[in-house]
Scaffold this active site. Structure first.
Site, PDB file in Angstrom:
ATOM      1  N   TYR A 221      17.717  30.762  -7.941  1.00  0.00           N
ATOM      2  CA  TYR A 221      18.479  30.303  -6.770  1.00  0.00           C
ATOM      3  C   TYR A 221      19.321  31.395  -6.109  1.00  0.00           C
ATOM      4  O   TYR A 221      20.370  31.111  -5.524  1.00  0.00           O
ATOM      5  CB  TYR A 221      19.350  29.096  -7.166  1.00  0.00           C
ATOM      6  N   ALA A 368       2.921  10.843  -6.103  1.00  0.00           N
ATOM      7  CA  ALA A 368       2.565  11.551  -4.872  1.00  0.00           C
ATOM      8  C   ALA A 368       2.805  13.058  -4.965  1.00  0.00           C
ATOM      9  O   ALA A 368       3.772  13.505  -5.576  1.00  0.00           O
ATOM     10  CB  ALA A 368       3.385  10.979  -3.717  1.00  0.00           C
ATOM     11  N   HIS A 397       7.989  12.381   3.393  1.00  0.00           N
ATOM     12  CA  HIS A 397       8.406  13.378   2.394  1.00  0.00           C
ATOM     13  C   HIS A 397       7.258  14.354   2.105  1.00  0.00           C
ATOM     14  O   HIS A 397       7.422  15.570   2.155  1.00  0.00           O
ATOM     15  CB  HIS A 397       8.837  12.656   1.106  1.00  0.00           C
ATOM     16  N   GLU A 425      11.839  20.112  -0.908  1.00  0.00           N
ATOM     17  CA  GLU A 425      11.939  18.663  -1.101  1.00  0.00           C
ATOM     18  C   GLU A 425      12.720  17.967   0.018  1.00  0.00           C
ATOM     19  O   GLU A 425      12.657  16.746   0.155  1.00  0.00           O
ATOM     20  CB  GLU A 425      12.601  18.343  -2.445  1.00  0.00           C
ATOM     21  N   HIS A 527       8.254  13.262 -13.896  1.00  0.00           N
ATOM     22  CA  HIS A 527       8.574  14.699 -13.897  1.00  0.00           C
ATOM     23  C   HIS A 527       8.837  15.264 -15.282  1.00  0.00           C
ATOM     24  O   HIS A 527       8.851  16.483 -15.453  1.00  0.00           O
ATOM     25  CB  HIS A 527       9.763  14.952 -12.966  1.00  0.00           C
ATOM     26  N   ARG A 536      15.932  20.177  -7.971  1.00  0.00           N
ATOM     27  CA  ARG A 536      15.489  20.317  -6.579  1.00  0.00           C
ATOM     28  C   ARG A 536      15.723  19.035  -5.776  1.00  0.00           C
ATOM     29  O   ARG A 536      16.066  19.096  -4.600  1.00  0.00           O
ATOM     30  CB  ARG A 536      13.995  20.672  -6.554  1.00  0.00           C
TER      31      ARG A 536
HETATM   32  O1  X8Z Z   1       8.554  13.252  -6.868  1.00  0.00           O
HETATM   33  C1  X8Z Z   1       8.905  13.023  -5.734  1.00  0.00           C
HETATM   34  C2  X8Z Z   1       7.916  13.191  -4.589  1.00  0.00           C
HETATM   35  C3  X8Z Z   1       6.944  14.262  -4.841  1.00  0.00           C
HETATM   36  S1  X8Z Z   1       7.650  15.843  -4.788  1.00  0.00           S
HETATM   37  C4  X8Z Z   1       7.169  11.888  -4.390  1.00  0.00           C
HETATM   38  N1  X8Z Z   1      10.162  12.577  -5.475  1.00  0.00           N
HETATM   39  C5  X8Z Z   1      11.118  12.355  -6.544  1.00  0.00           C
HETATM   40  C6  X8Z Z   1      10.702  11.185  -7.416  1.00  0.00           C
HETATM   41  O2  X8Z Z   1       9.810  10.425  -7.026  1.00  0.00           O
HETATM   42  O3  X8Z Z   1      11.267  11.016  -8.487  1.00  0.00           O
HETATM   43  C7  X8Z Z   1      10.725  12.317  -4.166  1.00  0.00           C
HETATM   44  C8  X8Z Z   1      12.074  11.736  -4.431  1.00  0.00           C
HETATM   45  C9  X8Z Z   1      12.416  12.063  -5.848  1.00  0.00           C
HETATM   46 ZN    ZN Z   2       8.328  16.411  -2.945  1.00  0.00          ZN
END
Ligand code: X8Z
Ligand code: ZN
Length: 628
Positions: A221, A368, A397, A425, A527, A536
């Site tokens: 960063y 996604a 997004h 993001e 994640h 992020r």
């Molecule tokens: O993972 C995502 C996107 C893809 S970069 C759909 N987001 C996070 C989540 O779903 O936990 C967007 C908001 C937060």
């Molecule tokens: Zn994203």
């Protein structure tokens, strides 16, 4: 988005994972003594060429694995990932040799730093380590993709159960069943793999001179890693009062709806009652908390789409012309916004190669993500889209990622990335903030007679806060948990307890039932098995309001901030593109300055946006004992 998935992720994991081939390494061996700036330049040039070729190949392999999970595509993905890890580690070690060479150019120095700290999951150089690490990472991600939960005993896949959690039609017992089955089925079996993954990645990070993997994550960063950790805390303290007010108000409404036995008036909120599997965004339960009578917003974007005939593709639909028909149209709205501010239309291949909906006959990763497979213009999105309000936002997004990728595609390979991962993001989200009632009228989704008048502003703001404000502590805690796992302060035996404790501490939520000793609830959030750093999203939640406020200023907006839409404003598009086109070529404050005039990330824009709501919430909460 996931680390090996999109090129974006690739930039974090693969593109920086890209390293010189053995041939190149031979052609440009690291000098034994007193390396020169010219040799550093040559090393970077070789590394960039190699990385570029590797990423395109690796992205294709990842795309196939993500959209068709089998033993074979898992094996190919793990193999390709191991190759990338080995190259990236070799690059990082070599880059370290040049770091103090006198006379380095700005770009060479910046790129050497990127090579040294840009690996999401490093492996030690010990033979077999990269392979083991990538086999585990692929297995974790694919297990998540194949994950199932149940509702009334009926088996549901990830995107279906996520959508059901967002419906208001279920009983508390049903929410509990969905929550518990998902966390048990998906998370629990991952524990042993995750323990091993953390061990290997940490050994890799230490070989590269970092204390642990988390320290490496915090080093990307343009500031000292400790200062970055402090920055996240400062930002959190700035916006926390907003969250506390929202929590208190929502808890009261849930108590009114469900009664003391399900949701008490005091203490934490039951995690499965918030309209989202992870309680990360609460917008789906807006009708339960909407101000009574006049203040209510009065529409839901998903319902507006449905009123126009939009309908989610039935899983049993066999006609290829009908599958994804309406979902694709939702993407057209997103493209339309970007076109209106001056961005070129998406390439034809976007429409033929994107995965719009869950395929009928195979396992995929539904979470996604946005991709630029050839690092030029092979833009794609992979989603299991449903016709609802959440996915309308997610489309914007994801498109934000794609337009960012295309805006910087002329830069050198190591700069093919966002100013930092929070910027990437935030772009699409900052566009989605322009989905105001007037914008919905402009695109003919809302009847002009139904535009909520100024006295409905609280409803409008509350609907936004349920997603934007509710997310903040979640966005922060995911990596606070992982930072603890990586630095050893959270031991494997306490993984789940620490997770549940942090969910309570930051979000003020509790699981619907006591969790068994062998639970691994973090694994039930994409994640974690997907190994995508999460800070992020916390940064993005704050940055997107800065971007939006700046855009509205450029557009000359005079009204209340939350009513501003810069749809059709080419001056905004031009300024936005100027920031996007910088990619990762400059420290992020430079990029921020180009669009917003400021060099500081700050929660101020977000606080300004929600100021009228904060006042209203505090009035509603008067006399209640807030907190948990
Ligand atoms: O993972 C995502 C996107 C893809 S970069 C759909 N987001 C996070 C989540 O779903 O936990 C967007 C908001 C937060
Ligand atoms: Zn994203």
């Amino acid at each position: 988005m996931k680390i090996l998935v999109s090129r974006l992720a690739v930039a974090a994991a693969l593109s920086l994972c890209i390293s010189a081939s053995p041939a190149l390494a031979e052609a440009a061996p690291a000098p034994a003594a007193a390396p020169t700036a010219a040799q550093a330049d040559a090393f970077i040039a070789a590394a960039e060429k190699e990385s570029y070729d590797y990423v395109t190949e690796a992205s294709r392999i990842q795309w196939v694995n993500n959209t068709f999970i089998t033993e074979d595509t898992d094996a190919l993905a793990a193999q390709s990932g191991a190759k990338g890890t080995e190259m990236a580690v070799r690059f990082a070690l070599e880059a370290a040799k040049y770091k103090d060479v006198p006379g380095l150019s700005f770009d060479t120095k910046r790129k050497l730093d990127m090579l040294r700290n840009g690996i999401v999951l490093p492996a030690p150089t010990k033979p077999g380590a990269a392979t083991e690490l990538n086999e585990i990472a692929t297995r974790l991600q694919s297990s998540y993709g194949k994950g199932k939960g149940t509702l009334d005993g009926k088996v549901l896949n990830g995107s279906d159960i996520e959508a059901e959690m967002g419906e208001l039609t279920h009983t508390p017992a049903e929410y509990q069943e969905m929550w518990t089955s998902w966390h048990d089925n998906v998370g629990k079996p991952m524990k042993a793999d995750y323990v091993r993954l953390a061990e290997i990645a940490n050994a890799g990070a230490r070989e590269l001179g970092f204390a642990d993997t988390g320290a490496m994550w915090r080093s990307g960063y343009d500031m000292a890693p400790d200062d970055f950790a402090k920055l996240t805390e400062t930002l959190w303290q700035q916006v926390k009062p907003l969250y506390d007010s929202l929590h208190c108000y929502v808890r009261g409404k849930l108590n009114e709806k469900y009664g003391d036995a399900v949701q008490a008036k005091t203490g934490p909120i039951r995690a499965d009652l918030l309209g989202n599997m992870w309680a990360q965004e609460w917008g789906n339960i807006y009708p339960l908390v909407a101000p009574k009578g006049a203040g209510d917003l009065g529409y839901d974007v998903g319902d507006l789409l449905k009123a126009q005939g939009f309908v989610s593709t039935s899983p049993s639909e066999m006609d290829p012309a009908k599958r994804g028909f309406w979902e694709k149209k939702m993407f057209k709205y997103g493209e339309g916004f970007f076109s209106s501010i001056g961005f070129a239309p998406l390439p034809d291949t976007f429409w033929t190669r994107t995965q719009f909906i869950a395929p009928r006959d195979r396992e995929v990763i539904c979470h996604a993500s946005a991709w630029d497979v050839d690092q030029k213009d092979d833009l794609r999105i992979k989603m299991c889209t449903k016709v609802n309000s959440d996915d309308f936002t997610t489309i914007h997004h994801e498109l934000g990622h794609n337009y960012y990728q295309r805006a910087y595609n002329k830069l050198s390979p190591l700069y093919l990335n966002g100013a930092n991962d929070g910027f990437h993001e935030a772009i699409g989200d900052s566009i989605a903030l322009s989905i105001t009632p007037q914008y919905l009228v402009d695109i003919k989704l809302l009847d002009p007679a139904k535009v909520p008048s100024a006295d409905k502003d609280i409803g409008l703001l509350l609907r936004q806060a349920m997603d934007k404000v509710a997310f903040l502590p979640f966005g922060l805690l995911i990596d606070r948990w992982r930072w603890g796992v990586f630095d050893g302060s959270i031991k494997p035996a306490d993984y789940n307890k620490a997770w549940t404790d942090m969910r309570l501490k930051y979000q003020g939520i509790v699981p619907p039932v006591a969790r068994p000793d062998d639970a691994f609830d973090p694994g039930a959030k994409f994640h974690i098995p997907g190994n995508t750093p999460y800070t992020r999203y916390f940064l993005a939640r704050i940055l997107q309001f800065q971007f939006y406020e700046a855009a509205c200023k450029i557009a000359g907006w005079k009204g209340p901030l939350h009513r501003c839409s810069y749809y059709g404003n080419k001056a905004v598009g031009e300024k936005l593109n100027a920031m996007l086109a910088m990619g990762a070529s400059k420290p992020w404050p430079d990029a921020l300055q180009v669009y917003t005039g400021s060099r500081e990330i700050s929660g101020k824009a977000m606080l300004t946006y929600f100021a009228p709501l904060k006042k209203w919430l505090d009035q509603q909460n008067k006399g209640k004992s807030c907190g948990w």
